[in-house]
Design a protein around this motif. Structure first.
Motif, PDB file in Angstrom:
ATOM      1  N   ARG A 107       1.917   7.570 -33.288  1.00 59.05           N
ATOM      2  CA  ARG A 107       2.653   7.445 -31.992  1.00 59.05           C
ATOM      3  C   ARG A 107       1.692   7.535 -30.936  1.00 59.05           C
ATOM      4  NH1 ARG A 107       4.814  12.271 -28.313  1.00 59.05           N
ATOM      5  NH2 ARG A 107       6.667  11.222 -27.412  1.00 59.05           N
ATOM      6  N   LEU A 108       1.542   6.557 -30.200  1.00 61.78           N
ATOM      7  CA  LEU A 108       0.494   6.016 -29.137  1.00 61.78           C
ATOM      8  C   LEU A 108       1.188   6.724 -27.748  1.00 61.78           C
ATOM      9  CD1 LEU A 108      -0.514   2.505 -29.981  1.00 61.78           C
ATOM     10  CD2 LEU A 108      -1.367   4.643 -30.915  1.00 61.78           C
ATOM     11  N   SER A 109       0.237   7.271 -26.995  1.00 64.55           N
ATOM     12  CA  SER A 109       0.707   7.881 -25.864  1.00 64.55           C
ATOM     13  C   SER A 109      -0.269   7.109 -24.633  1.00 64.55           C
ATOM     14  CB  SER A 109       0.186   9.356 -25.607  1.00 64.55           C
ATOM     15  OG  SER A 109       1.178   9.876 -26.674  1.00 64.55           O
ATOM     16  N   CYS A 110       0.222   6.976 -23.525  1.00 61.95           N
ATOM     17  CA  CYS A 110      -0.500   6.346 -22.461  1.00 61.95           C
ATOM     18  C   CYS A 110      -0.003   7.193 -21.111  1.00 61.95           C
ATOM     19  CB  CYS A 110      -0.094   4.989 -22.175  1.00 61.95           C
ATOM     20  SG  CYS A 110      -0.528   4.097 -20.611  1.00 61.95           S
ATOM     21  N   THR A 111      -1.230   7.893 -20.425  1.00 55.46           N
ATOM     22  CA  THR A 111      -0.816   8.424 -19.283  1.00 55.46           C
ATOM     23  C   THR A 111      -1.305   7.684 -18.083  1.00 55.46           C
ATOM     24  OG1 THR A 111      -0.860  10.727 -20.298  1.00 55.46           O
ATOM     25  CG2 THR A 111      -1.258  10.612 -17.999  1.00 55.46           C
ATOM     26  N   ALA A 112      -0.469   7.590 -17.175  1.00 55.25           N
ATOM     27  CA  ALA A 112      -0.679   6.584 -16.141  1.00 55.25           C
ATOM     28  C   ALA A 112      -0.821   7.566 -14.634  1.00 55.25           C
ATOM     29  CB  ALA A 112       0.236   5.422 -15.852  1.00 55.25           C
ATOM     30  N   TYR A 125      -3.661  -1.407 -26.113  1.00 55.79           N
ATOM     31  CA  TYR A 125      -3.794  -1.046 -24.685  1.00 55.79           C
ATOM     32  C   TYR A 125      -2.398  -0.972 -24.058  1.00 55.79           C
ATOM     33  CZ  TYR A 125      -8.019  -3.579 -25.478  1.00 55.79           C
ATOM     34  OH  TYR A 125      -9.424  -4.027 -26.075  1.00 55.79           O
ATOM     35  N   CYS A 126      -2.156   0.299 -23.070  1.00 58.14           N
ATOM     36  CA  CYS A 126      -1.183  -0.097 -22.143  1.00 58.14           C
ATOM     37  C   CYS A 126      -1.509  -0.416 -20.864  1.00 58.14           C
ATOM     38  CB  CYS A 126      -0.586   1.478 -22.022  1.00 58.14           C
ATOM     39  SG  CYS A 126      -1.809   2.705 -21.188  1.00 58.14           S
ATOM     40  N   ASN A 127      -0.639  -1.140 -20.188  1.00 57.42           N
ATOM     41  CA  ASN A 127      -0.799  -1.696 -18.727  1.00 57.42           C
ATOM     42  C   ASN A 127       0.455  -1.719 -18.106  1.00 57.42           C
ATOM     43  OD1 ASN A 127      -2.318  -2.831 -16.385  1.00 57.42           O
ATOM     44  ND2 ASN A 127      -3.771  -3.849 -18.150  1.00 57.42           N
ATOM     45  N   ALA A 128       0.506  -2.284 -16.844  1.00 55.15           N
ATOM     46  CA  ALA A 128       1.479  -2.371 -15.718  1.00 55.15           C
ATOM     47  C   ALA A 128       1.747  -3.569 -15.126  1.00 55.15           C
ATOM     48  CB  ALA A 128       1.943  -1.408 -14.833  1.00 55.15           C
ATOM     49  N   ARG A 129       2.937  -4.063 -14.849  1.00 54.55           N
ATOM     50  CA  ARG A 129       2.816  -5.315 -13.786  1.00 54.55           C
ATOM     51  C   ARG A 129       4.031  -5.129 -13.116  1.00 54.55           C
ATOM     52  NH1 ARG A 129       3.851 -10.363 -17.869  1.00 54.55           N
ATOM     53  NH2 ARG A 129       5.384  -9.420 -19.444  1.00 54.55           N
ATOM     54  N   TRP A 130       4.305  -5.750 -12.092  1.00 53.72           N
ATOM     55  CA  TRP A 130       5.587  -5.762 -11.305  1.00 53.72           C
ATOM     56  C   TRP A 130       6.657  -6.696 -11.719  1.00 53.72           C
ATOM     57  CZ3 TRP A 130       6.340  -1.652  -8.364  1.00 53.72           C
ATOM     58  CH2 TRP A 130       5.163  -0.840  -7.842  1.00 53.72           C
ATOM     59  N   GLN A 169      -6.961   5.204 -14.296  1.00 52.70           N
ATOM     60  CA  GLN A 169      -5.744   4.746 -13.983  1.00 52.70           C
ATOM     61  C   GLN A 169      -4.779   4.936 -15.084  1.00 52.70           C
ATOM     62  OE1 GLN A 169      -6.368   5.205 -10.609  1.00 52.70           O
ATOM     63  NE2 GLN A 169      -4.684   3.903 -10.339  1.00 52.70           N
ATOM     64  N   LEU A 170      -5.290   4.505 -16.276  1.00 53.20           N
ATOM     65  CA  LEU A 170      -4.415   4.585 -17.832  1.00 53.20           C
ATOM     66  C   LEU A 170      -5.271   5.003 -18.746  1.00 53.20           C
ATOM     67  CD1 LEU A 170      -3.215   0.692 -17.269  1.00 53.20           C
ATOM     68  CD2 LEU A 170      -1.766   2.895 -17.201  1.00 53.20           C
ATOM     69  N   VAL A 171      -4.733   5.955 -19.650  1.00 59.83           N
ATOM     70  CA  VAL A 171      -5.533   6.718 -20.528  1.00 59.83           C
ATOM     71  C   VAL A 171      -4.977   6.691 -21.741  1.00 59.83           C
ATOM     72  CG1 VAL A 171      -6.716   8.792 -21.427  1.00 59.83           C
ATOM     73  CG2 VAL A 171      -6.657   8.270 -18.979  1.00 59.83           C
ATOM     74  N   GLU A 172      -5.275   5.628 -22.853  1.00 61.80           N
ATOM     75  CA  GLU A 172      -4.451   5.786 -24.109  1.00 61.80           C
ATOM     76  C   GLU A 172      -4.985   6.582 -25.232  1.00 61.80           C
ATOM     77  OE1 GLU A 172      -5.165   1.259 -22.664  1.00 61.80           O
ATOM     78  OE2 GLU A 172      -6.235   2.871 -22.856  1.00 61.80           O
TER      79      GLU A 172
END
Length: 118
Positions: free
Chosen positions: A19-24, A94-99, A3-6
């Motif tokens: 420069r860090l990238s995160c594809t979700a 790390y990248c992540n998500a929340r509501w 779901q998430l790739v750093e």
């Protein structure tokens, strides 16, 4: 399912940049909060930067003025531009998500290692 790739971590001298990238996935990217977090050896995971769907940003005091979070909606991607890096920035990012601010994060991935030498 990934779901998430750093990506974008590496070894850099103090004062340098990364420069860090995160594809979700689309569903994850649609969350209200997207962000970057880090965990240094022997330390708790901490917030580095967050970006809301409305464009509001939050940064840790230790990175204000040096790091910038941004997003590319077309690519379902979130970025972290890291300038003037310091040895204390060394951590797994790390990248992540929340509501929302009190909502749970999704599952944590492997992250990307950032090492800053002095």
């Amino acid at each position: 399912q990934v779901q998430l790739v750093e990506s974008g971590g590496g070894l850099v001298q103090a004062g340098g940049s990364l420069r860090l990238s995160c594809t979700a996935s689309r569903s994850i990217f649609s969350s209200n909060f997207m962000g970057w977090y880090r965990q240094a050896p022997g330390k708790q995971r901490e917030l580095v930067a967050e970006l809301t769907s409305g464009g509001r940003t939050t940064y840790a005091d230790s990175v204000k003025g040096r790091f910038t979070i941004s997003r590319d909606n077309a690519k379902n991607a979130v970025y972290l531009q890291m300038n003037s890096l310091k040895p204390e920035d060394t951590a797994v990012y790390y990248c992540n998500a929340r509501w929302g601010e009190l909502a749970d994060f999704g599952s944590w991935g492997q992250g990307t290692q950032v090492t800053v030498s002095s």
